[in-house]
Design a protein around this motif. Structure first.
Motif, PDB file in Angstrom:
ATOM      1  N   CYS A  75       0.845  -1.191   0.000  1.00  0.00           N
ATOM      2  CA  CYS A  75       0.000   0.000   0.000  1.00  0.00           C
ATOM      3  C   CYS A  75       0.888   1.253   0.000  1.00  0.00           C
ATOM      4  CB  CYS A  75      -0.894   0.024   1.234  1.00  0.00           C
ATOM      5  SG  CYS A  75      -2.028  -1.370   1.340  1.00  0.00           S
ATOM      6  N   GLN A 123       1.031   5.578   1.086  1.00  0.00           N
ATOM      7  CA  GLN A 123       0.440   6.530   2.009  1.00  0.00           C
ATOM      8  C   GLN A 123       1.301   7.794   2.025  1.00  0.00           C
ATOM      9  OE1 GLN A 123       0.509   5.058   6.087  1.00  0.00           O
ATOM     10  NE2 GLN A 123      -1.525   5.898   6.423  1.00  0.00           N
ATOM     11  N   ASP A 181       1.328  13.888  10.254  1.00  0.00           N
ATOM     12  CA  ASP A 181       0.040  13.428   9.732  1.00  0.00           C
ATOM     13  C   ASP A 181       0.257  12.387   8.644  1.00  0.00           C
ATOM     14  OD1 ASP A 181      -1.858  15.083  11.167  1.00  0.00           O
ATOM     15  OD2 ASP A 181      -1.018  16.770  10.053  1.00  0.00           O
ATOM     16  N   SER A 206      -1.945  10.268   5.425  1.00  0.00           N
ATOM     17  CA  SER A 206      -3.167  10.171   4.633  1.00  0.00           C
ATOM     18  C   SER A 206      -3.746   8.766   4.774  1.00  0.00           C
ATOM     19  CB  SER A 206      -2.871  10.449   3.156  1.00  0.00           C
ATOM     20  OG  SER A 206      -2.129   9.368   2.591  1.00  0.00           O
ATOM     21  N   LYS A 207      -4.903   8.557   4.197  1.00  0.00           N
ATOM     22  CA  LYS A 207      -5.460   7.209   4.125  1.00  0.00           C
ATOM     23  C   LYS A 207      -4.616   6.394   3.162  1.00  0.00           C
ATOM     24  CE  LYS A 207     -10.146   8.452   5.291  1.00  0.00           C
ATOM     25  NZ  LYS A 207     -11.544   8.427   4.904  1.00  0.00           N
ATOM     26  N   LYS A 208      -4.573   5.094   3.364  1.00  0.00           N
ATOM     27  CA  LYS A 208      -3.790   4.198   2.510  1.00  0.00           C
ATOM     28  C   LYS A 208      -4.514   3.917   1.204  1.00  0.00           C
ATOM     29  CE  LYS A 208      -1.767   1.640   6.348  1.00  0.00           C
ATOM     30  NZ  LYS A 208      -1.648   0.317   6.960  1.00  0.00           N
ATOM     31  N   CYS A 254      -4.343   0.837  -1.695  1.00  0.00           N
ATOM     32  CA  CYS A 254      -3.767  -0.504  -1.782  1.00  0.00           C
ATOM     33  C   CYS A 254      -4.038  -1.208  -3.109  1.00  0.00           C
ATOM     34  CB  CYS A 254      -4.283  -1.356  -0.632  1.00  0.00           C
ATOM     35  SG  CYS A 254      -3.793  -0.731   1.000  1.00  0.00           S
ATOM     36  N   LYS A 303      -6.723   8.533  -3.486  1.00  0.00           N
ATOM     37  CA  LYS A 303      -7.343   9.165  -2.319  1.00  0.00           C
ATOM     38  C   LYS A 303      -6.826  10.599  -2.224  1.00  0.00           C
ATOM     39  CE  LYS A 303      -9.090   5.409  -0.178  1.00  0.00           C
ATOM     40  NZ  LYS A 303      -9.913   5.012   0.868  1.00  0.00           N
ATOM     41  N   PHE A 340      -6.432  14.146   0.032  1.00  0.00           N
ATOM     42  CA  PHE A 340      -6.303  14.474   1.444  1.00  0.00           C
ATOM     43  C   PHE A 340      -6.124  15.968   1.642  1.00  0.00           C
ATOM     44  CE2 PHE A 340      -1.996  13.471  -0.029  1.00  0.00           C
ATOM     45  CZ  PHE A 340      -1.289  14.585   0.396  1.00  0.00           C
TER      46      PHE A 340
END
Length: 67
Positions: free
Chosen positions: A14, A16, A31, A33-35, A37, A43, A45
């Protein structure tokens, strides 16, 4: 900071984004971010320095990590 993370490969790793916020030469906040995968997944951010009490950062470092 605004940005996005997009997975380009079809491996099992994944991706990030990470951001480190500094003030007065000291690390004050980190901070993630969302992963993402799956190949082609993206995504967006938005991040700000400080979780509850925002501050003006004097230095920002960031990048992409394997997650």
């Amino acid at each position: 900071m605004k940005g996005s993370v997009k997975k380009l490969s079809k491996d099992k790793v994944c991706a990030q984004a990470w951001v480190k916020w500094y003030k007065g030469g000291k690390l004050r906040d980190t901070d993630l971010s969302k992963k993402v995968c799956h190949k082609g997944q993206k995504k967006h951010f938005t991040m700000r320095p400080g979780d509850k009490h925002h501050f003006k950062a004097s230095k920002v470092m960031g990048g992409i990590k394997r997650a």
